[in-house]
Design a protein around this motif. Structure first.
Motif, PDB file in Angstrom:
ATOM      1  N   TYR A  32       0.903  -1.338  -0.005  1.00 25.32           N
ATOM      2  CA  TYR A  32       0.009  -0.206  -0.094  1.00 25.32           C
ATOM      3  C   TYR A  32       0.687   1.319  -0.035  1.00 25.32           C
ATOM      4  O   TYR A  32       0.818   2.166   0.989  1.00 25.32           O
ATOM      5  N   PHE A  40      -5.417  -1.064  -5.317  1.00 28.79           N
ATOM      6  CA  PHE A  40      -6.474  -1.681  -4.458  1.00 28.79           C
ATOM      7  C   PHE A  40      -7.975  -0.894  -4.658  1.00 28.79           C
ATOM      8  O   PHE A  40      -8.900  -1.743  -4.857  1.00 28.79           O
ATOM      9  N   ILE A  43      -9.263  -2.540  -7.879  1.00 27.69           N
ATOM     10  CA  ILE A  43      -9.751  -3.845  -7.582  1.00 27.69           C
ATOM     11  C   ILE A  43     -11.137  -3.998  -6.868  1.00 27.69           C
ATOM     12  O   ILE A  43     -11.942  -4.623  -7.242  1.00 27.69           O
ATOM     13  N   TYR A  49     -14.331  -9.242  -8.045  1.00 24.28           N
ATOM     14  CA  TYR A  49     -13.941  -8.860  -6.414  1.00 24.28           C
ATOM     15  C   TYR A  49     -15.438  -8.554  -5.928  1.00 24.28           C
ATOM     16  O   TYR A  49     -15.583  -7.312  -5.774  1.00 24.28           O
ATOM     17  N   GLY A 154     -13.932  -4.906   5.918  1.00 26.44           N
ATOM     18  CA  GLY A 154     -12.925  -5.440   4.680  1.00 26.44           C
ATOM     19  C   GLY A 154     -12.466  -6.824   4.604  1.00 26.44           C
ATOM     20  O   GLY A 154     -11.788  -7.427   3.810  1.00 26.44           O
ATOM     21  N   SER A 155     -12.563  -7.462   5.923  1.00 26.77           N
ATOM     22  CA  SER A 155     -11.946  -8.997   6.038  1.00 26.77           C
ATOM     23  C   SER A 155     -10.391  -8.753   6.025  1.00 26.77           C
ATOM     24  O   SER A 155      -9.704  -9.807   5.533  1.00 26.77           O
ATOM     25  N   THR A 156     -10.075  -7.534   6.490  1.00 27.25           N
ATOM     26  CA  THR A 156      -8.499  -7.398   6.502  1.00 27.25           C
ATOM     27  C   THR A 156      -7.969  -8.463   7.669  1.00 27.25           C
ATOM     28  O   THR A 156      -6.794  -8.806   7.654  1.00 27.25           O
ATOM     29  N   ASN A 159      -6.016 -11.123   6.563  1.00 30.77           N
ATOM     30  CA  ASN A 159      -4.483 -11.182   6.436  1.00 30.77           C
ATOM     31  C   ASN A 159      -3.437 -11.826   7.519  1.00 30.77           C
ATOM     32  O   ASN A 159      -2.419 -12.213   7.107  1.00 30.77           O
ATOM     33  N   TYR A 198      -9.255 -12.898  -6.999  1.00 24.71           N
ATOM     34  CA  TYR A 198      -7.769 -12.475  -6.787  1.00 24.71           C
ATOM     35  C   TYR A 198      -6.739 -12.717  -8.118  1.00 24.71           C
ATOM     36  O   TYR A 198      -5.801 -12.759  -7.815  1.00 24.71           O
ATOM     37  N   THR A 205      -5.309  -7.290 -10.368  1.00 32.33           N
ATOM     38  CA  THR A 205      -4.862  -7.788  -9.125  1.00 32.33           C
ATOM     39  C   THR A 205      -3.377  -8.281  -9.296  1.00 32.33           C
ATOM     40  O   THR A 205      -2.467  -8.150  -8.383  1.00 32.33           O
ATOM     41  N   PHE A 208      -1.364  -5.146  -8.978  1.00 29.81           N
ATOM     42  CA  PHE A 208      -1.334  -4.943  -7.693  1.00 29.81           C
ATOM     43  C   PHE A 208      -0.075  -5.704  -6.916  1.00 29.81           C
ATOM     44  O   PHE A 208       0.649  -5.021  -6.081  1.00 29.81           O
ATOM     45  N   MET A 244      -1.563 -15.350  -2.351  1.00 29.54           N
ATOM     46  CA  MET A 244      -0.914 -14.767  -3.631  1.00 29.54           C
ATOM     47  C   MET A 244       0.431 -14.906  -3.552  1.00 29.54           C
ATOM     48  O   MET A 244       1.000 -14.828  -2.471  1.00 29.54           O
ATOM     49  N   GLU A 272       0.697 -12.623   0.141  1.00 27.90           N
ATOM     50  CA  GLU A 272      -0.580 -12.430   1.018  1.00 27.90           C
ATOM     51  C   GLU A 272      -1.178 -13.618   1.259  1.00 27.90           C
ATOM     52  O   GLU A 272      -1.235 -14.615   0.505  1.00 27.90           O
ATOM     53  N   SER A 274      -5.238 -14.464   2.381  1.00 32.81           N
ATOM     54  CA  SER A 274      -6.536 -13.880   2.721  1.00 32.81           C
ATOM     55  C   SER A 274      -7.540 -14.846   3.204  1.00 32.81           C
ATOM     56  O   SER A 274      -8.109 -15.663   2.342  1.00 32.81           O
TER      57      SER A 274
HETATM   58  C1  AVJ Z   1      -7.669  -5.611   1.795  1.00 30.15           C
HETATM   59  C2  AVJ Z   1      -6.722  -7.663   2.663  1.00 30.15           C
HETATM   60  C3  AVJ Z   1      -9.165  -7.393   2.520  1.00 30.15           C
HETATM   61  O1  AVJ Z   1      -7.718  -9.856   1.200  1.00 30.15           O
HETATM   62  O2  AVJ Z   1      -9.282  -9.256  -0.240  1.00 30.15           O
HETATM   63  C4  AVJ Z   1      -7.367  -7.701  -2.643  1.00 30.15           C
HETATM   64  C5  AVJ Z   1      -6.513  -7.478  -0.122  1.00 30.15           C
HETATM   65  N1  AVJ Z   1      -5.534  -8.634  -2.024  1.00 30.15           N
HETATM   66  N2  AVJ Z   1      -6.938  -8.386  -3.635  1.00 30.15           N
HETATM   67  C6  AVJ Z   1      -8.302  -9.035   0.343  1.00 30.15           C
HETATM   68  C7  AVJ Z   1      -6.360  -7.809  -1.490  1.00 30.15           C
HETATM   69  C8  AVJ Z   1      -6.091  -8.848  -3.523  1.00 30.15           C
HETATM   70  C9  AVJ Z   1      -7.718  -7.755   0.376  1.00 30.15           C
HETATM   71  N3  AVJ Z   1      -7.703  -6.975   1.972  1.00 30.15           N
END
Ligand code: AVJ
Length: 313
Positions: A32, A40, A43, A49, A154-156, A159, A198, A205, A208, A244, A272, A274
């Motif tokens: 980021y 993002f 996305i 998405y 956001g379901s962060t 991560n 994704y 993506t 990204f 990813m 990553e 998710s």
């Molecule tokens: C921001 C972490 C919620 O995991 O869906 C989106 C990041 N990575 N596409 C996710 C993300 C690839 C996103 N988050």
């Protein structure tokens, strides 16, 4: 603004550590920068998405249910602030929020967010705080003179590893005055829906993901050949997560900060995870962190969930 300085996160030392060991990995927090944040944003508008638009619809449709967990005069503490549509839905739809307190690692971003929101919400006090909520936060960012409701959309949380997620939830549970935690979580679904989210047809993506390498070139004087790495998104069913990776298409050597890093053809950098949840895994995670799910609202297709956690007795 509170906490105006943060210890400078060391991109170079983390890159050398992450790429100097096998298997190679980098934290998704490095996605980021300005370009990554812009990608993002793109996305979130892709047809494949679904999470952003689905969560937004849930918040819009179920705002009255959520409002029942936000006491009059509460402070809304958002983890990873956005000047986003989601924040505005809560501020608009829940009466009586006295204070908005976004936490973010970017002081500039917080400043812009607070200014933009203040114009539209003149009666809500803006109290941004610079904090890296994914690691330790001291002192607690809650406000002692009012109830505090935490919002983590956001379901962060996906991560984080299971242990890290429980640690985060436990820590927030221990902040003084927290009465509820509104948590966005993406749900398990068939791989033919998850993977394209994704690995979109337009390649956004992929761009990204590859921006992580471009950023190392820009900021760390690295010499990644972006044409020699490809975007990989896969569903790891055992761990219930989308992964990813960036895969080297050939044997090659890259230099970062004067240090040589070698890649075998096919070797990847894991960039990553998710994680995807079910109502049961969400309940279990909450319970292990001292919370219980008071409410779990979803969309009609059960793609995404918004959980309202309250402290377990
Ligand atoms: C921001 C972490 C919620 O995991 O869906 C989106 C990041 N990575 N596409 C996710 C993300 C690839 C996103 N988050």
């Amino acid at each position: 603004m509170d906490g105006a300085t943060l210890p400078n996160c060391d991109f170079l030392s983390e890159a050398l550590a992450g790429l100097g060991t096998a298997p190679k990995s980098m934290s998704p927090k490095w996605f980021y920068d300005e370009q990554g944040s812009h990608l993002f944003e793109q996305i979130t508008k892709l047809p494949e998405y679904y999470p952003t638009r689905t969560e937004t619809a849930i918040l819009r449709d179920q705002i009255d249910t959520l409002a029942g967990y936000v006491p009059e005069g509460a402070a809304l503490i958002e983890l990873g602030s956005g000047a986003s549509v989601k924040t505005r839905l809560l501020l608009d739809g829940i009466g009586g929020i006295s204070t908005y307190r976004p936490l973010d690692i970017s002081a500039q971003f917080l400043q812009d967010t607070a200014e933009a929101l203040q114009t539209d919400y003149p009666d809500i006090e803006m109290r941004p705080m610079v904090a890296d909520f994914m690691t330790d936060i001291a002192p607690a960012p809650t406000l002692s003179d009012r109830p505090n409701v935490v919002f983590f959309p956001g379901s962060t949380i996906g991560n984080l590893t299971p242990d890290q997620a429980i640690t985060l939830l436990s820590r927030v549970r221990d902040w003084p005055g927290v009465t509820a935690f509104i948590l966005g979580a993406d749900l398990v679904k068939p791989a033919d829906v998850l993977v394209p989210a994704y690995d979109d047809a337009a390649g956004v993506t992929g761009a990204f993901n590859l921006n992580m390498l471009a950023r190392m070139n820009r900021e760390l004087n690295a010499d990644f050949d972006l044409g020699a790495f490809e975007h990989v998104a896969l569903w790891n069913m055992g761990c219930s997560r989308i992964e990813m990776h960036l895969r080297s298409t050939c044997d090659q050597t890259v230099t970062i900060g004067g240090r040589a890093i070698t890649f075998k053809a096919g070797e990847t950098i894991h960039t990553e995870n998710s994680r995807k949840f079910t109502p049961l895994t969400l309940r279990d995670m909450a319970r292990q962190a001292g919370w219980r799910i008071a409410e779990l609202v979803t969309d009609p297709d059960n793609l995404f969930a918004e959980a309202v956690l309250i402290p377990a007795k």
